[in-house]
Write an enzyme that holds these catalytic residues in place. Structure first.
Site, PDB file in Angstrom:
ATOM      1  N   ASN A 163      -2.391  -2.421  13.123  1.00 47.19           N
ATOM      2  CA  ASN A 163      -3.802  -2.183  13.049  1.00 47.19           C
ATOM      3  C   ASN A 163      -4.249  -0.988  13.949  1.00 47.19           C
ATOM      4  O   ASN A 163      -5.072  -0.302  13.251  1.00 47.19           O
ATOM      5  CB  ASN A 163      -4.526  -3.545  13.506  1.00 47.19           C
ATOM      6  CG  ASN A 163      -4.202  -4.512  12.722  1.00 47.19           C
ATOM      7  OD1 ASN A 163      -3.378  -4.663  11.701  1.00 47.19           O
ATOM      8  ND2 ASN A 163      -4.340  -5.941  13.296  1.00 47.19           N
ATOM      9  N   LYS A 213     -17.596  29.032 -29.869  1.00 47.88           N
ATOM     10  CA  LYS A 213     -17.916  28.189 -28.708  1.00 47.88           C
ATOM     11  C   LYS A 213     -17.044  28.921 -27.317  1.00 47.88           C
ATOM     12  O   LYS A 213     -15.934  29.077 -27.447  1.00 47.88           O
ATOM     13  CB  LYS A 213     -17.397  26.767 -28.720  1.00 47.88           C
ATOM     14  CG  LYS A 213     -18.607  25.939 -29.371  1.00 47.88           C
ATOM     15  CD  LYS A 213     -19.838  25.618 -28.923  1.00 47.88           C
ATOM     16  CE  LYS A 213     -19.630  24.618 -28.114  1.00 47.88           C
ATOM     17  NZ  LYS A 213     -21.098  24.001 -27.770  1.00 47.88           N
ATOM     18  N   TYR A 249      -9.532  -6.484  12.336  1.00 45.00           N
ATOM     19  CA  TYR A 249      -8.814  -6.041  11.199  1.00 45.00           C
ATOM     20  C   TYR A 249      -8.790  -7.180   9.920  1.00 45.00           C
ATOM     21  O   TYR A 249      -8.846  -8.138  10.329  1.00 45.00           O
ATOM     22  CB  TYR A 249      -7.438  -5.539  11.475  1.00 45.00           C
ATOM     23  CG  TYR A 249      -6.836  -4.808  10.288  1.00 45.00           C
ATOM     24  CD1 TYR A 249      -6.995  -3.555   9.747  1.00 45.00           C
ATOM     25  CD2 TYR A 249      -6.068  -5.743   9.365  1.00 45.00           C
ATOM     26  CE1 TYR A 249      -6.253  -3.222   8.743  1.00 45.00           C
ATOM     27  CE2 TYR A 249      -5.422  -5.495   8.429  1.00 45.00           C
ATOM     28  CZ  TYR A 249      -5.572  -4.142   7.961  1.00 45.00           C
ATOM     29  OH  TYR A 249      -4.858  -3.535   6.884  1.00 45.00           O
ATOM     30  N   GLU A 309     -18.776  21.860 -15.949  1.00 40.65           N
ATOM     31  CA  GLU A 309     -19.100  20.699 -16.526  1.00 40.65           C
ATOM     32  C   GLU A 309     -18.241  19.635 -15.542  1.00 40.65           C
ATOM     33  O   GLU A 309     -18.770  18.524 -15.130  1.00 40.65           O
ATOM     34  CB  GLU A 309     -18.905  20.345 -17.560  1.00 40.65           C
ATOM     35  CG  GLU A 309     -19.799  21.234 -18.420  1.00 40.65           C
ATOM     36  CD  GLU A 309     -19.267  21.429 -20.038  1.00 40.65           C
ATOM     37  OE1 GLU A 309     -19.714  20.548 -20.757  1.00 40.65           O
ATOM     38  OE2 GLU A 309     -18.675  22.527 -20.365  1.00 40.65           O
ATOM     39  N   ASN A 320     -17.332  27.207 -23.715  1.00 40.97           N
ATOM     40  CA  ASN A 320     -18.174  26.131 -23.022  1.00 40.97           C
ATOM     41  C   ASN A 320     -17.805  26.202 -21.583  1.00 40.97           C
ATOM     42  O   ASN A 320     -16.595  26.621 -20.856  1.00 40.97           O
ATOM     43  CB  ASN A 320     -17.525  24.608 -23.172  1.00 40.97           C
ATOM     44  CG  ASN A 320     -17.962  24.412 -24.874  1.00 40.97           C
ATOM     45  OD1 ASN A 320     -18.887  24.772 -25.090  1.00 40.97           O
ATOM     46  ND2 ASN A 320     -17.080  23.681 -25.771  1.00 40.97           N
ATOM     47  N   SER A 377       0.897  -1.258   0.017  1.00 35.36           N
ATOM     48  CA  SER A 377       0.087  -0.129   0.073  1.00 35.36           C
ATOM     49  C   SER A 377       0.968   1.249  -0.170  1.00 35.36           C
ATOM     50  O   SER A 377       0.473   2.380  -0.007  1.00 35.36           O
ATOM     51  CB  SER A 377      -0.736   0.111   1.271  1.00 35.36           C
ATOM     52  OG  SER A 377      -0.361  -0.085   2.471  1.00 35.36           O
ATOM     53  N   HIS A 429     -39.879  22.270 -11.662  1.00 32.74           N
ATOM     54  CA  HIS A 429     -39.925  21.362 -13.022  1.00 32.74           C
ATOM     55  C   HIS A 429     -38.967  21.972 -14.037  1.00 32.74           C
ATOM     56  O   HIS A 429     -39.291  21.709 -15.332  1.00 32.74           O
ATOM     57  CB  HIS A 429     -41.411  21.106 -13.423  1.00 32.74           C
ATOM     58  CG  HIS A 429     -42.244  20.941 -12.307  1.00 32.74           C
ATOM     59  ND1 HIS A 429     -42.424  19.487 -12.051  1.00 32.74           N
ATOM     60  CD2 HIS A 429     -43.098  21.669 -11.570  1.00 32.74           C
ATOM     61  CE1 HIS A 429     -43.369  19.410 -10.897  1.00 32.74           C
ATOM     62  NE2 HIS A 429     -43.659  20.621 -10.785  1.00 32.74           N
ATOM     63  N   SER A 448     -13.612  25.476 -28.259  1.00 29.74           N
ATOM     64  CA  SER A 448     -13.844  24.243 -28.879  1.00 29.74           C
ATOM     65  C   SER A 448     -12.547  24.312 -29.866  1.00 29.74           C
ATOM     66  O   SER A 448     -12.311  25.268 -30.575  1.00 29.74           O
ATOM     67  CB  SER A 448     -15.093  24.198 -29.769  1.00 29.74           C
ATOM     68  OG  SER A 448     -15.278  23.491 -30.651  1.00 29.74           O
ATOM     69  N   GLN A 453      -7.290  -2.223   3.933  1.00 26.11           N
ATOM     70  CA  GLN A 453      -6.385  -1.436   3.184  1.00 26.11           C
ATOM     71  C   GLN A 453      -7.051  -0.557   1.909  1.00 26.11           C
ATOM     72  O   GLN A 453      -6.612   0.492   1.538  1.00 26.11           O
ATOM     73  CB  GLN A 453      -5.256  -2.314   2.766  1.00 26.11           C
ATOM     74  CG  GLN A 453      -4.202  -1.693   2.223  1.00 26.11           C
ATOM     75  CD  GLN A 453      -2.772  -2.399   1.986  1.00 26.11           C
ATOM     76  OE1 GLN A 453      -2.338  -2.991   3.101  1.00 26.11           O
ATOM     77  NE2 GLN A 453      -2.520  -3.095   0.673  1.00 26.11           N
TER      78      GLN A 453
HETATM   79  N1  ARG Z   1      -1.238  -1.235   5.105  1.00 24.88           N
HETATM   80  C1  ARG Z   1      -2.298  -1.751   6.150  1.00 24.88           C
HETATM   81  C2  ARG Z   1      -3.706  -1.061   5.801  1.00 24.88           C
HETATM   82  O1  ARG Z   1      -3.593  -0.109   5.090  1.00 24.88           O
HETATM   83  C3  ARG Z   1      -1.949  -1.393   7.395  1.00 24.88           C
HETATM   84  C4  ARG Z   1      -2.524  -2.366   8.424  1.00 24.88           C
HETATM   85  C5  ARG Z   1      -1.840  -3.621   8.124  1.00 24.88           C
HETATM   86  N2  ARG Z   1      -1.947  -4.592   9.035  1.00 24.88           N
HETATM   87  C6  ARG Z   1      -1.898  -5.855   8.982  1.00 24.88           C
HETATM   88  N3  ARG Z   1      -2.026  -6.737   9.711  1.00 24.88           N
HETATM   89  N4  ARG Z   1      -1.631  -6.313   7.682  1.00 24.88           N
HETATM   90  O2  ARG Z   1      -4.916  -1.271   6.417  1.00 24.88           O
END
Ligand code: ARG
Length: 471
Positions: free
Chosen positions: A119, A292, A326, A299, A294, A32, A165, A286, A331
């Site tokens: 966690n 144009k 957890y 948008e 826009n 991550s 409306h 455009s 993640q």
């Molecule tokens: N990268 C994990 C998350 O974003 C952090 C916690 C990971 N904990 C674990 N036991 N793998 O949630």
């Protein structure tokens, strides 16, 4: 160290249990760090608070605590200055920071993770991040309200058709219309404040899920990180993502409000309406049609709403099947959260610029009021008030007058009195005069109504309520 097909080695953080490195696909799906590096400052702040608490509780020596704190500051500086080499094989921000700390200060780094887990760490980091993000977003919502209020004040008496409306309904003022959005964004701020109030409890010290056998002081870390209190249940602390969902729900609604305003700006700025002009700086041309201009920013604000709503659905769906506590599924909360928060803030900035730069075209708004028989309700109200007709009968009579006016190509004010009286004898010249636009608008003095005096009062009241300006 054994090298795997992913090119990596056995993870040094848990190498003891493992004989081989992750596979190539595991090395792709698991990390991550690509997105949670955004939590680096919060991660380091949480670690420093944790280490200081461990020292005070006699769990860490003062010397180790000092080395950890200095080392963490160096890591923080490296990251802030872009000198940090993030490593995917270390998965996430927590292990990247800890591994670098070990390079800098040696074995003492290994004591930092006493009495905590990733966690409770990630839950803490994310709450810290979201709390600051809510504060920034609130300030941006207030800026948008300020821009709307400035325009509303300028146009407290500028008449335009009000729609139901999307058909012309009754005359209103442009200021009144804009003040409706001030209320919506005020409620958005209230929802964010509710979310902030509930999220401001500290998960740190819940450890993996069950708490810890070390004599930690959760009150101390909670206070050091600006939380109101430690979370009451360690299992809830590591598994709860309600705060993410609450924020995304509030963000989705705020984005929806931005989208509705954008849609109106698109409608109003088109030549068929011509009610407003958006500055060139917020419009696009455009590549083929030279004429144009826009309303691109509007948008895009409208279009980006889908991402924010999608983020809410993504996180709810991710959570719905998860047993406590957890799970790695969680993640997947971060990318939608970051994207939604960024998208909302970009939309707020663009909308504030559009509102501030919007040039109203009072003549076009006034001319549109002359089409559409906006004073019809005023004539019906007049018949009720002055001639004592039941409203239903007045409504029917005025309906016939409107049909007549339409056939003649006249507005209600200019229908010949004799012909109006042939439909309903109680109608007089005064009744027809009540349909004039400025009169119609000025008469709606009820609380929250569209009369210019009431709009001016609402502007001051909203400034006090939302922007804390003196009475
Ligand atoms: N990268 C994990 C998350 O974003 C952090 C916690 C990971 N904990 C674990 N036991 N793998 O949630």
């Amino acid at each position: 160290m054994a090298k795997g097909e992913g090119g990596g080695a056995v993870n040094p953080m848990w190498g003891g249990r493992f004989t081989g490195p992750p596979s190539e696909v595991m090395a792709r799906i698991n990390p991550s760090i690509g997105f949670d590096r955004r939590l680096a400052a919060e991660d380091i702040r949480g670690s420093k608070a944790h280490a200081a608490m461990l020292v005070r509780q006699g769990i860490l020596t003062a010397a180790d605590g000092a080395a950890i704190a200095q080392g963490l500051d160096r890591v923080g500086a490296e990251i802030a200055e872009g000198r940090f080499a993030f490593r995917r094989e270390l998965e996430d921000i927590h292990m990247n920071v800890e591994a670098r700390l070990a390079e800098l200060i040696g074995e003492a780094a290994g004591r930092l993770h006493t009495a905590r887990s990733r966690n409770d760490q990630i839950a803490t980091d994310l709450r810290l991040w979201l709390r600051a993000t809510i504060d920034d977003t609130d300030a941006e919502l207030a800026s948008l309200q300020a821009a709307l209020l400035d325009q509303a004040e300028r146009h407290a008496a500028t008449v335009m058709p009000g729609f139901t409306h999307l058909q012309p309904a009754q005359a209103v003022t442009f200021g009144h219309h804009l003040l409706a959005y001030v209320e919506m964004f005020g409620r958005d701020r209230g929802r964010l404040a509710d979310c902030r109030g509930r999220l401001n409890e500290c998960p740190l010290g819940a450890a993996a899920l069950a708490g810890t056998s070390f004599p930690i002081d959760r009150g101390m870390t909670a206070a050091a990180l600006g939380f109101d209190r430690p979370m009451a249940n360690s299992m809830d602390a590591v598994s709860d993502r309600d705060f993410v969902v609450e924020f995304l729900a509030a963000a989705a609604l705020a984005a929806t409000h931005l989208s509705r305003l954008s849609e109106e700006i698109v409608i109003w700025s088109g030549p068929q309406f011509g009610f407003v002009r958006i500055p060139d700086a917020l419009s696009a041309g455009s590549s083929i049609m030279p004429q144009k201009r826009n309303p691109a920013a509007a948008e895009l604000v409208r279009g980006k709403t889908g991402r924010v709503v999608g983020a809410l659905v993504a996180v709810l769906t991710m959570l719905k099947g998860l047993a406590l506590t957890y799970a790695n599924d969680m993640q997947e909360d971060k990318e939608p959260l970051f994207d939604a928060a960024d998208t909302l803030r970009l939309g707020l900035a663009a909308t504030t610029a559009m509102v501030a730069g919007l040039e109203a075209m009072p003549d076009a708004m006034r001319a549109a009021c002359e089409r559409g028989f906006l004073g019809a309700t005023d004539l019906a109200d007049w018949l009720v008030r002055e001639a004592g007709l039941p409203f239903r009968r007045a409504h029917h009579a005025v309906g016939r007058v409107v049909r007549l006016a339409e056939e003649r190509g006249l507005n209600l004010e200019h229908v010949p009195l004799a012909e109006a009286q042939a439909i309903e004898p109680a109608i007089t010249a005064l009744g027809l005069a009540a349909t004039a636009i400025e009169r119609s608008v000025a008469a709606r003095t009820s609380f929250g109504g569209t009369a210019p005096a009431e709009v001016a009062r609402m502007v001051s009241a909203a400034r006090r309520r939302f922007l804390g300006s003196p009475p």
